[in-house]
Design a protein around this motif. Structure first.
Motif, mmCIF file in Angstrom:
data_model
loop_
_atom_site.group_PDB
_atom_site.id
_atom_site.type_symbol
_atom_site.label_atom_id
_atom_site.label_comp_id
_atom_site.label_asym_id
_atom_site.label_seq_id
_atom_site.Cartn_x
_atom_site.Cartn_y
_atom_site.Cartn_z
ATOM 1 N N ASP A 178 0.792 -1.217 0.132
ATOM 2 C CA ASP A 178 -0.080 -0.079 0.130
ATOM 3 C C ASP A 178 0.830 1.359 0.134
ATOM 4 N N GLY A 179 2.015 1.195 -0.820
ATOM 5 C CA GLY A 179 2.908 2.326 -0.764
ATOM 6 C C GLY A 179 2.347 3.651 -1.433
ATOM 7 N N GLU A 225 -5.435 1.679 15.047
ATOM 8 C CA GLU A 225 -6.186 2.139 14.146
ATOM 9 C C GLU A 225 -5.731 3.569 13.408
ATOM 10 N N TYR A 226 -4.951 4.443 14.290
ATOM 11 C CA TYR A 226 -4.550 5.602 13.724
ATOM 12 C C TYR A 226 -3.240 5.302 12.947
ATOM 13 N N PHE A 227 -2.327 4.262 13.142
ATOM 14 C CA PHE A 227 -1.301 3.929 12.702
ATOM 15 C C PHE A 227 -1.475 3.227 11.231
ATOM 16 N N LYS A 228 -2.609 2.487 11.456
ATOM 17 C CA LYS A 228 -3.043 1.705 9.964
ATOM 18 C C LYS A 228 -3.532 2.609 8.912
ATOM 19 N N LYS A 229 -4.353 3.563 9.626
ATOM 20 C CA LYS A 229 -5.116 4.543 8.604
ATOM 21 C C LYS A 229 -4.172 5.362 7.932
ATOM 22 N N HIS A 230 -2.807 5.661 8.483
ATOM 23 C CA HIS A 230 -1.799 6.452 7.869
ATOM 24 C C HIS A 230 -0.831 5.704 7.074
ATOM 25 N N THR A 231 -0.518 4.502 7.317
ATOM 26 C CA THR A 231 0.400 3.607 6.510
ATOM 27 C C THR A 231 -0.018 2.315 5.852
#
Length: 266
Positions: free
Chosen positions: A133-134, A199-205
């Motif tokens: 998901d780059g 949730e925050y980390f996965k949303k951004h990366t």
């Protein structure tokens, strides 16, 4: 001053690129893409529109579609260049660019320069296809990097704490990956409960914190395997893996070969 040349969109299939470059001469020119650069070493002069700036480490600028510029450098000149197609520039960044009355040029202190280098290294990995998901990750990093830059300029902007927090998390991980980090500990360090942090980390990366941390560690391990003669156990420890068995399993999952086979190939 000669009439500026127009540098056309040369990003190929990628609408966002990040490179670490050595200086080369070029004429006064404009772009049909956004051109962001951070000077790492060397000196000289940077002519932007009608003004001249000193080229030195930390000199940072973002050339808009209407800006003309030329660099006259000396010494071992190296710099980071990030190029973004207009269609991929975040809207909130474009709104902030409209507020700039003068040239979008500033000088970062050493601490901020080091942080920007770290973020650019992560962006380059995303551009090189090292992360799943780059595309999403590239766009998030562009927003973070440009927000940090814009908040350093000499005009009033509302600090973007949302972007700043994500930048701090990514920098922290890339500086402390060799330590025995846990998701819970990092979440607490940045004043978030674990559920929200995940949730925050996965949303951004586009990936979990655990997967991202493992990728950072494996990237470090791969460099040690290919560029040193260190023992596998030593590399596993320096890369932050709890055991050699865990390291070997994750290494083979990513690179489809053992560290010894990887060393022979590289």
């Amino acid at each position: 001053m000669n009439k500026p040349e127009r540098m056309t969109h040369n990003l190929g299939q990628d609408s966002i690129t990040c490179r670490f470059c050595k200086g080369f001469p070029y004429r006064y020119h404009t772009h049909d893409f956004y051109d962001f650069q951070i000077v790492l070493s060397g000196g000289g002069e940077h002519i932007v529109n009608a003004s001249t700036y000193e080229l030195r480490r930390g000199h940072t600028f973002l050339m808009r579609l209407t800006d003309c510029h030329q660099k006259l450098f000396s010494g071992d000149f190296t710099y980071i260049v990030i190029q973004v197609h207009p269609g991929d520039m975040p809207r909130n960044i474009l709104k902030k660019l409209d507020l700039i009355k003068g040239d979008p040029v500033t000088y970062l202190d050493e601490e901020t320069t080091s942080r920007m280098i770290c973020l650019s290294e992560i962006l380059k990995k995303a551009c090189d296809g090292e992360y799943p998901d780059g595309e999403r990750m590239k766009r998030n990093l562009i927003e973070v990097i440009f927000s940090v830059f814009l908040n350093e300029l000499d005009f009033e902007l509302i600090p973007d704490k949302y972007d700043k927090r994500m930048a701090e998390i990514m920098i922290f991980v890339n500086e402390n990956f060799a330590s025995p980090l846990t998701t819970k500990e990092v979440a607490e360090l940045f004043y978030m409960n674990m559920s929200y942090f995940c949730e925050y980390f996965k949303k951004h990366t586009g990936r979990t914190f655990t997967d991202y941390l493992a990728t950072v560690r494996l990237d470090r391990a791969a460099r040690l395997v290919s560029h040193t003669d260190k023992h596998i156990a030593e590399i596993a420890a320096e890369s932050g893996f709890g055991s050699v068995a865990q390291f070997l399993r994750r290494f083979k999952e990513k690179f489809k070969c053992t560290p010894s086979e990887f060393r022979k190939k590289h």
